[in-house]
Design a protein around this motif. Structure first.
Motif, PDB file in Angstrom:
ATOM      1  N   ALA A 257      67.150  62.495  32.788  1.00  0.00           N
ATOM      2  CA  ALA A 257      67.423  62.700  34.214  1.00  0.00           C
ATOM      3  C   ALA A 257      66.144  62.577  35.039  1.00  0.00           C
ATOM      4  O   ALA A 257      66.144  61.959  36.121  1.00  0.00           O
ATOM      5  CB  ALA A 257      68.073  64.065  34.429  1.00  0.00           C
ATOM      6  N   GLU A 258      65.046  63.133  34.540  1.00  0.00           N
ATOM      7  CA  GLU A 258      63.771  63.035  35.253  1.00  0.00           C
ATOM      8  C   GLU A 258      63.280  61.590  35.312  1.00  0.00           C
ATOM      9  O   GLU A 258      62.762  61.141  36.350  1.00  0.00           O
ATOM     10  CB  GLU A 258      62.731  63.919  34.570  1.00  0.00           C
ATOM     11  N   HIS A 259      63.434  60.868  34.225  1.00  0.00           N
ATOM     12  CA  HIS A 259      63.031  59.457  34.190  1.00  0.00           C
ATOM     13  C   HIS A 259      63.828  58.660  35.217  1.00  0.00           C
ATOM     14  O   HIS A 259      63.271  57.840  35.962  1.00  0.00           O
ATOM     15  CB  HIS A 259      63.266  58.909  32.785  1.00  0.00           C
ATOM     16  N   LEU A 260      65.127  58.912  35.283  1.00  0.00           N
ATOM     17  CA  LEU A 260      65.975  58.226  36.263  1.00  0.00           C
ATOM     18  C   LEU A 260      65.542  58.553  37.690  1.00  0.00           C
ATOM     19  O   LEU A 260      65.509  57.664  38.554  1.00  0.00           O
ATOM     20  CB  LEU A 260      67.436  58.628  36.051  1.00  0.00           C
ATOM     21  N   GLU A 261      65.227  59.808  37.941  1.00  0.00           N
ATOM     22  CA  GLU A 261      64.797  60.200  39.289  1.00  0.00           C
ATOM     23  C   GLU A 261      63.543  59.449  39.696  1.00  0.00           C
ATOM     24  O   GLU A 261      63.432  58.968  40.832  1.00  0.00           O
ATOM     25  CB  GLU A 261      64.571  61.716  39.351  1.00  0.00           C
ATOM     26  N   ARG A 262      62.568  59.350  38.781  1.00  0.00           N
ATOM     27  CA  ARG A 262      61.330  58.648  39.095  1.00  0.00           C
ATOM     28  C   ARG A 262      61.588  57.163  39.353  1.00  0.00           C
ATOM     29  O   ARG A 262      61.100  56.595  40.344  1.00  0.00           O
ATOM     30  CB  ARG A 262      60.319  58.811  37.954  1.00  0.00           C
ATOM     31  N   LEU A 263      62.340  56.534  38.476  1.00  0.00           N
ATOM     32  CA  LEU A 263      62.608  55.109  38.632  1.00  0.00           C
ATOM     33  C   LEU A 263      63.396  54.813  39.898  1.00  0.00           C
ATOM     34  O   LEU A 263      63.091  53.870  40.641  1.00  0.00           O
ATOM     35  CB  LEU A 263      63.377  54.591  37.414  1.00  0.00           C
ATOM     36  N   ASN A 264      64.418  55.617  40.159  1.00  0.00           N
ATOM     37  CA  ASN A 264      65.265  55.355  41.324  1.00  0.00           C
ATOM     38  C   ASN A 264      64.550  55.671  42.634  1.00  0.00           C
ATOM     39  O   ASN A 264      64.782  55.014  43.644  1.00  0.00           O
ATOM     40  CB  ASN A 264      66.576  56.135  41.201  1.00  0.00           C
ATOM     41  N   ALA A 265      63.649  56.660  42.602  1.00  0.00           N
ATOM     42  CA  ALA A 265      62.855  56.939  43.802  1.00  0.00           C
ATOM     43  C   ALA A 265      61.924  55.767  44.093  1.00  0.00           C
ATOM     44  O   ALA A 265      61.735  55.376  45.256  1.00  0.00           O
ATOM     45  CB  ALA A 265      62.050  58.218  43.610  1.00  0.00           C
ATOM     46  N   ALA A 266      61.334  55.204  43.042  1.00  0.00           N
ATOM     47  CA  ALA A 266      60.450  54.046  43.226  1.00  0.00           C
ATOM     48  C   ALA A 266      61.226  52.853  43.758  1.00  0.00           C
ATOM     49  O   ALA A 266      60.745  52.108  44.623  1.00  0.00           O
ATOM     50  CB  ALA A 266      59.766  53.693  41.908  1.00  0.00           C
ATOM     51  N   ARG A 267      62.439  52.655  43.264  1.00  0.00           N
ATOM     52  CA  ARG A 267      63.271  51.546  43.740  1.00  0.00           C
ATOM     53  C   ARG A 267      63.629  51.737  45.212  1.00  0.00           C
ATOM     54  O   ARG A 267      63.598  50.798  45.992  1.00  0.00           O
ATOM     55  CB  ARG A 267      64.559  51.457  42.910  1.00  0.00           C
TER      56      ARG A 267
END
Length: 260
Positions: free
Chosen positions: A91-101
């Protein structure tokens, strides 16, 4: 997205083989990569896949998910062995990636991961019915029955079922299930969020679950049987089509089915 490109991890295994065949036969999907153990998971090996389906083993599944996300793919996970910590890291990895996107110029939809303890539609319905019924019964226990080659116990399905039952009982303000046991606790099965779960491993079985709910003078038994791994394929295809429009982490196929 007119066509969803799919890569399968664990493609040489029992579930992986059937998943590859199901994707190839499905409309609107194309199989672009088959990967198995020792294969590197990166943008090159995934061959532009929009969705990666993981049917590997508990020891490698989390690392596979992170690698697929870093390669820019959504992920559908059928491998069990997940816990709160490993799900939290995804979930944390997804948050970081999606925030960057979201912060970039490319308005690409956010990535999603769907972890399904069970893709069998009958199993998902059994879990859903059990959670709805649990608030009305004093006692609740789960029995899961699988083939002896399964490496984890209790099964992810049983853990998911027990957690849903526990949450429903807590919301209803129920006390713990009555149990006067003083000795021999090892015979009472695993404690999953306050619900006892019993695991059977027997040659000839595939995947089966019983949910036992009891009140004074009555009993409700919800039983689900998967006799062949082909029964999981409709759920896998539902997940592949749904994950591309569900950013973030989703746990349980019931969240993409119309079970309101």
């Amino acid at each position: 997205m007119t066509e969803i490109k799919v890569a399968v991890l664990g493609a040489a295994g029992r579930m992986g083989t059937q998943t590859c065949a199901a994707v190839e036969a499905a409309g609107g999907l194309s199989l672009v990569a088959r990967l198995d153990k020792d294969d590197v998971i990166d943008a090159g090996s995934l061959a532009g896949a929009d969705v990666v389906v993981d049917f590997t083993i508990p020891a490698t599944t989390e690392a596979n998910v992170h690698a697929a996300l870093d390669a820019g793919a959504h992920v559908v996970v059928g491998t069990t062995g997940w816990d709160d910590a490993s799900r939290g890291r995804v979930a944390e990895h997804l948050e970081r990636l999606n925030a960057a996107r979201a912060g970039g110029s490319d308005q690409t939809p956010g990535l999603g991961v769907l972890i399904a303890p069970n893709f069998g539609l009958s199993a998902v319905l059994a879990m859903t019915f059990a959670a709805k019924a649990a608030r009305y019964f004093e006692s609740a226990e789960v029995i899961e029955l699988h083939h002896p080659d399964k490496v984890d116990a209790p099964s992810g399905t049983a853990r998911h079922t027990a957690a849903a039952i526990s949450a429903a009982r807590a919301e209803a303000g129920l006390a713990p299930s009555p149990d006067a046991t003083e000795t021999g606790w090892e015979a009472r099965g695993a404690d999953v969020d306050g619900v006892r779960v019993h695991a059977v491993r027997l040659r000839g079985l595939v995947a089966h679950e019983e949910i036992l709910l009891g009140n004074p003078g009555e009993q409700l038994v919800i039983r689900q049987d998967s006799f062949d791994r082909s029964s999981f394929m409709p759920g896998v295809l539902v997940a592949v089509r749904a994950v591309v429009s569900r950013p973030g982490l989703t746990v349980g196929l019931e969240h993409v089915l119309d079970l309101a």
